[in-house]
Structure formats: C-alpha cells, structure tokens
Scaffold this motif. Sequence first.
Motif, PDB file in Angstrom:
ATOM      1  N   ALA A  45      27.635  39.165  49.697  1.00 38.15           N
ATOM      2  CA  ALA A  45      27.830  39.613  48.320  1.00 38.15           C
ATOM      3  C   ALA A  45      27.149  40.953  48.110  1.00 38.15           C
ATOM      4  CB  ALA A  45      27.281  38.582  47.335  1.00 38.15           C
ATOM      5  N   ASP A  46      27.860  41.870  47.488  1.00 41.74           N
ATOM      6  CA  ASP A  46      27.307  43.168  47.096  1.00 41.74           C
ATOM      7  C   ASP A  46      26.805  43.998  48.274  1.00 41.74           C
ATOM      8  OD1 ASP A  46      27.879  42.706  44.451  1.00 41.74           O
ATOM      9  OD2 ASP A  46      25.893  41.906  43.977  1.00 41.74           O
ATOM     10  N   THR A  47      27.392  43.821  49.445  1.00 40.46           N
ATOM     11  CA  THR A  47      26.973  44.624  50.599  1.00 40.46           C
ATOM     12  C   THR A  47      27.950  45.758  50.908  1.00 40.46           C
ATOM     13  OG1 THR A  47      28.108  43.225  52.225  1.00 40.46           O
ATOM     14  CG2 THR A  47      25.841  42.627  51.644  1.00 40.46           C
ATOM     15  N   ALA A  48      29.163  45.700  50.353  1.00 46.39           N
ATOM     16  CA  ALA A  48      30.165  46.735  50.647  1.00 46.39           C
ATOM     17  C   ALA A  48      31.077  46.927  49.441  1.00 46.39           C
ATOM     18  CB  ALA A  48      30.968  46.359  51.885  1.00 46.39           C
ATOM     19  N   PHE A  49      30.466  47.092  48.268  1.00 43.87           N
ATOM     20  CA  PHE A  49      31.263  47.159  47.041  1.00 43.87           C
ATOM     21  C   PHE A  49      32.286  48.288  47.090  1.00 43.87           C
ATOM     22  CE2 PHE A  49      32.335  48.483  42.783  1.00 43.87           C
ATOM     23  CZ  PHE A  49      32.531  47.286  42.129  1.00 43.87           C
ATOM     24  N   ALA A  50      31.852  49.494  47.442  1.00 45.87           N
ATOM     25  CA  ALA A  50      32.754  50.642  47.460  1.00 45.87           C
ATOM     26  C   ALA A  50      33.915  50.422  48.422  1.00 45.87           C
ATOM     27  CB  ALA A  50      31.989  51.910  47.842  1.00 45.87           C
ATOM     28  N   GLN A  51      33.639  49.788  49.555  1.00 47.22           N
ATOM     29  CA  GLN A  51      34.695  49.523  50.530  1.00 47.22           C
ATOM     30  C   GLN A  51      35.680  48.479  50.000  1.00 47.22           C
ATOM     31  OE1 GLN A  51      33.184  48.518  54.404  1.00 47.22           O
ATOM     32  NE2 GLN A  51      35.222  48.342  55.329  1.00 47.22           N
ATOM     33  N   VAL A  52      35.169  47.489  49.285  1.00 51.63           N
ATOM     34  CA  VAL A  52      36.040  46.454  48.727  1.00 51.63           C
ATOM     35  C   VAL A  52      36.989  47.041  47.695  1.00 51.63           C
ATOM     36  CG1 VAL A  52      36.103  44.394  47.263  1.00 51.63           C
ATOM     37  CG2 VAL A  52      34.509  44.506  49.175  1.00 51.63           C
ATOM     38  N   ILE A  53      36.474  47.806  46.734  1.00 53.36           N
ATOM     39  CA  ILE A  53      37.349  48.343  45.700  1.00 53.36           C
ATOM     40  C   ILE A  53      38.328  49.365  46.277  1.00 53.36           C
ATOM     41  CG2 ILE A  53      35.745  50.143  44.936  1.00 53.36           C
ATOM     42  CD1 ILE A  53      36.764  49.663  42.085  1.00 53.36           C
ATOM     43  N   ALA A  54      37.878  50.128  47.267  1.00 49.86           N
ATOM     44  CA  ALA A  54      38.780  51.094  47.903  1.00 49.86           C
ATOM     45  C   ALA A  54      39.919  50.379  48.633  1.00 49.86           C
ATOM     46  CB  ALA A  54      38.005  51.982  48.874  1.00 49.86           C
ATOM     47  N   THR A  55      39.600  49.256  49.262  1.00 49.48           N
ATOM     48  CA  THR A  55      40.628  48.500  49.971  1.00 49.48           C
ATOM     49  C   THR A  55      41.586  47.841  48.984  1.00 49.48           C
ATOM     50  OG1 THR A  55      39.040  48.063  51.736  1.00 49.48           O
ATOM     51  CG2 THR A  55      41.042  46.737  51.727  1.00 49.48           C
ATOM     52  N   CYS A  56      41.055  47.331  47.877  1.00 47.41           N
ATOM     53  CA  CYS A  56      41.914  46.752  46.844  1.00 47.41           C
ATOM     54  C   CYS A  56      42.887  47.790  46.288  1.00 47.41           C
ATOM     55  CB  CYS A  56      41.065  46.194  45.703  1.00 47.41           C
ATOM     56  SG  CYS A  56      40.183  44.654  46.080  1.00 47.41           S
ATOM     57  N   ALA A  57      42.470  49.041  46.286  1.00 47.98           N
ATOM     58  CA  ALA A  57      43.295  50.111  45.721  1.00 47.98           C
ATOM     59  C   ALA A  57      44.346  50.634  46.693  1.00 47.98           C
ATOM     60  CB  ALA A  57      42.409  51.266  45.267  1.00 47.98           C
ATOM     61  N   GLU A  58      44.277  50.233  47.948  1.00 45.46           N
ATOM     62  CA  GLU A  58      45.222  50.730  48.948  1.00 45.46           C
ATOM     63  C   GLU A  58      46.619  50.160  48.722  1.00 45.46           C
ATOM     64  OE1 GLU A  58      43.671  49.644  52.718  1.00 45.46           O
ATOM     65  OE2 GLU A  58      42.101  51.184  52.728  1.00 45.46           O
ATOM     66  N   SER A  59      47.614  50.920  49.141  1.00 45.67           N
ATOM     67  CA  SER A  59      48.985  50.425  49.126  1.00 45.67           C
ATOM     68  C   SER A  59      49.142  49.341  50.176  1.00 45.67           C
ATOM     69  CB  SER A  59      49.958  51.564  49.420  1.00 45.67           C
ATOM     70  OG  SER A  59      49.867  52.568  48.437  1.00 45.67           O
ATOM     71  N   GLN A  60      49.993  48.374  49.873  1.00 45.46           N
ATOM     72  CA  GLN A  60      50.250  47.284  50.802  1.00 45.46           C
ATOM     73  C   GLN A  60      51.745  47.058  50.918  1.00 45.46           C
ATOM     74  OE1 GLN A  60      48.014  43.708  49.896  1.00 45.46           O
ATOM     75  NE2 GLN A  60      46.260  44.862  49.165  1.00 45.46           N
ATOM     76  N   ALA A  61      52.117  46.279  51.893  1.00 50.47           N
ATOM     77  CA  ALA A  61      53.528  45.954  52.059  1.00 50.47           C
ATOM     78  C   ALA A  61      54.042  45.266  50.803  1.00 50.47           C
ATOM     79  CB  ALA A  61      53.714  45.047  53.279  1.00 50.47           C
ATOM     80  N   GLY A  62      55.120  45.803  50.240  1.00 50.38           N
ATOM     81  CA  GLY A  62      55.675  45.229  49.027  1.00 50.38           C
ATOM     82  C   GLY A  62      54.965  45.674  47.761  1.00 50.38           C
ATOM     83  N   ARG A  63      53.937  46.512  47.899  1.00 51.42           N
ATOM     84  CA  ARG A  63      53.213  47.020  46.727  1.00 51.42           C
ATOM     85  C   ARG A  63      52.768  48.439  47.031  1.00 51.42           C
ATOM     86  NH1 ARG A  63      47.401  44.831  45.045  1.00 51.42           N
ATOM     87  NH2 ARG A  63      46.854  46.392  46.603  1.00 51.42           N
ATOM     88  N   ARG A  64      53.672  49.389  46.753  1.00 52.44           N
ATOM     89  CA  ARG A  64      53.393  50.774  47.101  1.00 52.44           C
ATOM     90  C   ARG A  64      52.285  51.368  46.241  1.00 52.44           C
ATOM     91  NH1 ARG A  64      58.135  55.043  46.333  1.00 52.44           N
ATOM     92  NH2 ARG A  64      57.547  54.632  44.157  1.00 52.44           N
ATOM     93  N   ASP A  65      52.325  51.042  44.949  1.00 54.33           N
ATOM     94  CA  ASP A  65      51.331  51.578  44.024  1.00 54.33           C
ATOM     95  C   ASP A  65      50.413  50.473  43.511  1.00 54.33           C
ATOM     96  OD1 ASP A  65      52.074  54.278  44.025  1.00 54.33           O
ATOM     97  OD2 ASP A  65      53.722  53.889  42.625  1.00 54.33           O
ATOM     98  N   THR A  66      49.190  50.830  43.214  1.00 51.24           N
ATOM     99  CA  THR A  66      48.240  49.894  42.619  1.00 51.24           C
ATOM    100  C   THR A  66      47.766  50.460  41.285  1.00 51.24           C
ATOM    101  OG1 THR A  66      46.229  50.869  43.574  1.00 51.24           O
ATOM    102  CG2 THR A  66      47.449  49.298  44.937  1.00 51.24           C
ATOM    103  N   TRP A  67      47.099  49.620  40.503  1.00 53.74           N
ATOM    104  CA  TRP A  67      46.667  50.032  39.173  1.00 53.74           C
ATOM    105  C   TRP A  67      45.271  50.633  39.173  1.00 53.74           C
ATOM    106  CZ3 TRP A  67      42.236  47.643  37.622  1.00 53.74           C
ATOM    107  CH2 TRP A  67      41.911  46.447  38.276  1.00 53.74           C
ATOM    108  N   ILE A  68      44.628  50.734  40.340  1.00 56.21           N
ATOM    109  CA  ILE A  68      43.260  51.243  40.434  1.00 56.21           C
ATOM    110  C   ILE A  68      43.300  52.729  40.775  1.00 56.21           C
ATOM    111  CG2 ILE A  68      41.021  50.980  41.561  1.00 56.21           C
ATOM    112  CD1 ILE A  68      41.916  48.128  42.355  1.00 56.21           C
ATOM    113  N   ASN A  69      43.093  53.575  39.777  1.00 55.62           N
ATOM    114  CA  ASN A  69      43.053  55.010  40.051  1.00 55.62           C
ATOM    115  C   ASN A  69      41.619  55.456  40.313  1.00 55.62           C
ATOM    116  OD1 ASN A  69      41.828  55.158  37.538  1.00 55.62           O
ATOM    117  ND2 ASN A  69      43.555  56.140  36.497  1.00 55.62           N
TER     118      ASN A  69
END
Length: 232
Positions: A45-69
């Motif tokens: 918990a709380d060891t890689a916050f920036a990496q987690v949110i950056a990964t959540c913001a990445e495009s994925q298969a079937g989801r080109r855009d995300t809502w995290i700017n």
Amino acid sequence: MSDARDDPDTFWIEPEFRAIMPLNGFRLSKSLAKTIRQDRFVVTADTAFAQVIATCAESQAGRRDTWINSDIEEAFCRLHEEGHAHSIECWSGGRLVGGLYGLGLGRAFFGESMFSRETDASKVALAWLVARLKMGGFELLDCQFMTDHLASLGAIEITQRAYLKLLKAALTKAVQISSGLVSAGAGSGGDWGVLDGALSSASAAGGSSEDLFSTGASSPGKRILQALTQTS
C-alpha cells in the motif's frame, strides 16, 4: 473527469445512481480466496502511487482513451503526498501487475480507478482494500459507476439520495469497532494504517497475537481472508 487523456478540460459529474461496495458484502469466490490464500501476489500500500495512477491512465485494448488527464494525475499525486490519496499495489516477480487508487475522506473511501496486467490482480487489490477499510473503521466504499466487474464482486447501485445519506454518515458519525481495534469520537476519520500494524504485530508474534488475527494464520493472504469474513 476528463473526456480523454490529452484533454485539458476537467469536469464534475454527479450521477443519478451510484455504485458502492458494501464492506460486509464483498463477494469472495472460491478461486479468488485460493489466490489470496496462496499469496500469489505481493500486495503493498502506498509504495508506488504515481506508477499506479499513471498505469490506470494508459490506453488499453478496447479503451483507447481514459478519463484521467494530466491535471487529475498531478492533483491526486499532491493529495497522496499530503496523506489523503492512497494506492494498493499487486506485484509479481518484482513487476507491478495490478492495483487501484482512491481518496480517503472521513470514514469514506472513493475508489477512482484500477488496473490488472495479470489474472485476478485487480480483484486481489480490491479484496485487500476492503479488508483495510473494514479494519480501519471506514463505512463507505464509493465505486462511482457500476461495471460488470464490480457487480461480480458484490457492488450494488443506489440512488443519489441514498448515497448522500451514507456519505453524510461516513463523514460525521462516531466509530466503534467491536474488535477494539478502532475507537474514535464523532467526526474522526478512518485509520488507513490499522491493517499494517495488525499484520506486523501478527507476524512478529508468529501469528498468535491477541488481535483480529489470533487464530494463527501463517500468511498475509490468510489474515486478509479472516478480515474479509469477519462481520463488523
């Protein structure tokens, strides 16, 4: 939210219906329980916050855009530095393969986004989050919008009116936990770190400490299962 990763505009949404995860209603399948019990992932918990949110913001298969700017990402990283935003991380072979992040306020936790790069990684992260919130005296886990994934884990959808009532209670009502792990006065917030202390205490005592984990569980995963199945 934003319409796309590179959209400079951010807007607020107040949905007519809200998805929440009842903390005593998390749906633990046999296969997920086995994955947690076997400690297939190292969970932190709380060891890689920036990496987690950056990964959540990445495009994925079937989801080109995300809502995290970028504005949302930067704001949450600041909130994390101030101790308000938190993340759960799942690791495998030293790689971050799943996780989630959100905001804690009072005894409410607002889940923002999650990701999974290996089977069950996001489910394990959510299970650890629920256990942490239960032990810390939280009352509300806000999932925002319902998805099939969340519904399969026990999330329910409620009206905006019902949600606001739960939110008000989570922000103002006094906390009393029967296990004795939390005893707080009116207006106090949930304790994000109670689980860490309990895990450390049980580990140091060889699984025999006189707390929630007094049944002699021999691994973090088994202790998490105990927290998930104990009703508050």
